[in-house]
Write a protein that holds these residues in place. Structure first.
Motif, PDB file in Angstrom:
ATOM      1  N   LEU A 301      -4.188  82.663  69.807  1.00  0.00           N
ATOM      2  CA  LEU A 301      -5.502  82.937  70.391  1.00  0.00           C
ATOM      3  C   LEU A 301      -5.749  84.443  70.524  1.00  0.00           C
ATOM      4  N   LYS A 302      -4.723  85.177  70.934  1.00  0.00           N
ATOM      5  CA  LYS A 302      -4.856  86.633  71.065  1.00  0.00           C
ATOM      6  C   LYS A 302      -5.047  87.294  69.696  1.00  0.00           C
ATOM      7  N   ALA A 303      -4.310  86.807  68.710  1.00  0.00           N
ATOM      8  CA  ALA A 303      -4.443  87.367  67.359  1.00  0.00           C
ATOM      9  C   ALA A 303      -5.851  87.125  66.814  1.00  0.00           C
ATOM     10  N   ARG A 304      -6.347  85.926  67.024  1.00  0.00           N
ATOM     11  CA  ARG A 304      -7.699  85.615  66.554  1.00  0.00           C
ATOM     12  C   ARG A 304      -8.734  86.503  67.218  1.00  0.00           C
ATOM     13  N   LYS A 305      -8.582  86.711  68.515  1.00  0.00           N
ATOM     14  CA  LYS A 305      -9.525  87.563  69.244  1.00  0.00           C
ATOM     15  C   LYS A 305      -9.462  89.004  68.730  1.00  0.00           C
ATOM     16  N   ARG A 306      -8.247  89.502  68.470  1.00  0.00           N
ATOM     17  CA  ARG A 306      -8.103  90.866  67.959  1.00  0.00           C
ATOM     18  C   ARG A 306      -8.852  91.041  66.647  1.00  0.00           C
ATOM     19  N   LEU A 307      -8.676  90.090  65.750  1.00  0.00           N
ATOM     20  CA  LEU A 307      -9.279  90.216  64.426  1.00  0.00           C
ATOM     21  C   LEU A 307     -10.792  90.086  64.492  1.00  0.00           C
ATOM     22  N   VAL A 308     -11.259  89.144  65.302  1.00  0.00           N
ATOM     23  CA  VAL A 308     -12.714  88.967  65.447  1.00  0.00           C
ATOM     24  C   VAL A 308     -13.336  90.205  66.086  1.00  0.00           C
ATOM     25  N   ASP A 309     -12.717  90.699  67.157  1.00  0.00           N
ATOM     26  CA  ASP A 309     -13.257  91.862  67.867  1.00  0.00           C
ATOM     27  C   ASP A 309     -13.240  93.121  67.001  1.00  0.00           C
ATOM     28  N   SER A 310     -12.258  93.218  66.102  1.00  0.00           N
ATOM     29  CA  SER A 310     -12.172  94.412  65.251  1.00  0.00           C
ATOM     30  C   SER A 310     -13.078  94.333  64.034  1.00  0.00           C
ATOM     31  N   GLY A 311     -13.746  93.188  63.863  1.00  0.00           N
ATOM     32  CA  GLY A 311     -14.718  93.072  62.779  1.00  0.00           C
ATOM     33  C   GLY A 311     -14.118  92.768  61.418  1.00  0.00           C
TER      34      GLY A 311
END
Length: 608
Positions: A301-311
């Motif tokens: 979940l954290k990895a997914r959020k990082r990638l989404v937030d970084s565009g």
């Protein structure tokens, strides 16, 4: 865009056989495609092609996509680069020229799940593999080999493991055929050359007589020793072909702004040069099931959020495990997470035998709506499901389950023929109940909706065996295979209430899948074991291994570890290579989840 250096220019200008070595992400495949494009544009005669042989379809699809985007190659040029897997290339030769070996003119492929079914009687006769002595193992292997040859030469059904030996025999026996292949493909690029096995190498030796070979290899990424990859393979090639050699060494284009590649190399040597490695995160978790899988889901979940937030566009996360069993457990826990965590959508790259058999069984329900005939077909396919779902290593319990289903159905039909009632405790009773519910499903003519409707009925039905089928069917992307399958099923819809050829259409879809070169690069969240990660890349990688089980303070079991039982005596080069390959699949970040009480032994320096 790849900036050409002296080594790249040397490759582009060189003639003759070539050997290009380098580590993960060093650009071997990219420069080979550019070389192929140059040859296609300037050296080929009409109708000739450059052949690119690869173990992984998705790898080359990704590289071709990147090159077309970055280098804007003329489609007329790239159309003359023929990308094939070993299986696809061998099959193209075998189905056309196999009759020269005495094979039938009409050949079909014996897929792994059908091979498992065909060999189930032999495997059932020999019983549990754990009880084998060397003599029994040899006799069992001989019996299986004899049956596979009979299936090929008598029935024309050829399994994958016979492709290379048969093609090697064809090429070495026929000078004309060797000349024909080399005339068509004067230049052949061989990806992941270090992993070619003995029979594949035998084919390559025949091709080397007339075709110029371009071998790509990473000596430290040899992970297929268990199926015949030879550590001396590069020396074999040097001796046979005297190639021009270029070594990219430590160049890194995949994760260039991190220390991921450096850490992977240090794992191989177990001599860590740095205290910290950018892009590498080691996270210990508490050694029990709930907290282990909570750690995995939280990390994802954290990895997914990082990638989404970084565009990051079309982002990808690879969750890699040491064993097939742990792959399934991770997938189950992403689907039904612990600690009230949200469900995580993902794809699980599990062994496909069980999932394919399950999908075929569901497609048979789309096809047949008459309950009595459907029962006979269902029982036959359900028996095959248990015979074939274990692949090369079926469990005795699964084989006994198949035999039990067959006996129950025989008893059922005999009693009905005699005008008697079916035994109340017969397992067929629950099967018939679920099939009746399937017959009551109203199909719409939309194949994806109808297929899911049948699966839902099986999943909620009284028959636990059909519930197992529904569960396995979740592990296959049947409905994500592009519009071709859906279109074929839609065309098969006759406006009545079924798809009369659904089973054959689905079977052909899986055959075509083995040769499909148009696979998309990895996207979203993918769970797979470490062996399957070879040739792939992800934005982030999460490596998760199992934990020890204790009794009275002593480890009594230590399953699903990167190193078997996590013991120093079991540290082999194969384990280090698998770990290195997994680490270096990441472009941005690799996270290693290891048990706090017994961390992975490969994360420590060598001790004297």
């Amino acid at each position: 865009m790849l900036k050409l250096n002296k080594k790249h220019k040397k490759i582009l200008s060189a003639g003759g056989h070539m050997l290009v070595t380098g580590g993960p992400g060093s650009g071997k495949t990219t420069i080979s495609i550019l070389k192929a494009a140059d040859i296609a544009q300037n050296q080929l005669h009409p109708s000739q092609m450059v052949l690119f042989l690869s173990f992984a379809r998705a790898t080359v699809s990704r590289v071709l996509e990147a090159i077309n985007r970055e280098h804007q190659l003329d489609p007329k040029i790239t159309s003359r680069i023929q990308v094939e897997t070993y299986h696809a290339f061998f099959w193209s030769i075998l189905k056309t020229h196999g009759y020269l070996l005495g094979l039938p003119r009409q050949l079909s492929i014996l897929l792994p799940k059908d091979e498992a079914i065909a060999l189930s009687a032999i495997r059932n006769k020999y019983g549990s593999v754990k009880k084998f002595d060397n003599k029994s193992k040899k006799q069992k292997a001989s019996d299986e080999s004899e049956e596979l040859e009979r299936l090929a030469y008598v029935e024309g059904r050829v399994c994958f493991k016979l492709f290379a030996p048969l093609v090697a025999e064809l090429l070495h026996r026929s000078c004309r055929l060797r000349n024909l292949v080399s005339l068509m493909y004067p230049r052949i690029i061989i990806d992941e050359f270090q992993d070619t096995n003995a029979t594949q190498w035998h084919v390559i030796k025949a091709l080397a007589e007339k075709s110029m070979l371009f071998a790509l290899a990473d000596p430290e990424q040899r992970i297929y020793d268990w199926i015949g990859a030879d550590p001396k393979r590069l020396d074999h090639f040097r001796k046979l072909c005297t190639p021009v050699e270029v070594d990219f060494g430590s160049e890194n284009h995949r994760s260039r702004d991190t220390d991921i590649r450096t850490f992977g190399d240090d794992v191989m040597q177990r001599s860590f040069r740095q205290k910290q490695y950018s892009g590498i995160f080691r996270i210990p978790y508490t050694c029990n099931q709930n907290q282990a899988f909570t750690a995995v889901v939280t990390c994802v979940l954290k990895a997914r959020k990082r990638l989404v937030d970084s565009g990051v566009k079309q982002w990808s996360i690879g969750i890699l495990t040491p064993t097939k069993i742990l792959t399934r457990k991770v997938s189950d826990n992403l689907r039904s997470p612990p600690a009230n965590l949200p469900v995580v959508r993902h794809f699980a790259a599990v062994d496909k035998e069980a999932a394919v058999l399950a999908a075929e069984l569901i497609s048979s329900f789309l096809q047949e709506r008459r309950s009595q005939k459907q029962l006979a077909l269902c029982v036959d396919m359900l028996c095959n499901f248990y015979k074939g779902k274990g692949g090369d290593t079926p469990s005795q319990s699964a084989l006994k389950e198949a035999a039990g289903i067959h006996r129950a159905y025989k008893d059922c039909t005999e009693r009905l023929a005699e005008g008697k009632k079916v035994r109340g405790n017969s397992l067929i009773v629950a099967t018939m109940s679920t099939l009746q519910a399937v017959c009551e499903v109203s199909f719409t003519g939309a194949p994806d909706q109808d297929w899911l409707a049948v699966r839902d009925v099986l999943d909620k039905g009284k028959c636990k065996r059909l519930r197992a089928v529904a569960e396995e069917a979740r592990n296959i992307r049947l409905l994500d295979r592009g519009t071709q399958l859906r279109q074929a099923l839609s065309e098969n819809w006759q406006g009545t209430d079924c798809y009369p050829n659904a089973l054959e259409i689905t079977r052909q879809a899986f055959v075509q899948e083995h040769f499909n070169m148009a696979q998309r690069p990895e996207q979203g969240i993918v769970v797979m074991n470490m062996h399957k990660a070879k040739g792939k890349q992800f934005d982030e990688v999460i490596i998760f291994e199992g934990w020890p089980r204790y009794s009275k303070g002593t480890i009594v079991a230590n399953l699903d570890r990167i190193v078997r039982e996590n013991l120093p005596k079991n540290v082999e080069s194969q384990a280090r290579q698998n770990f290195r390959v997994s680490i270096t699949r990441a472009k941005l970040r690799t996270t290693i989840l290891t048990p706090e009480c017994d961390p992975c032994i490969l994360l420590f320096r060598k001790t004297s």
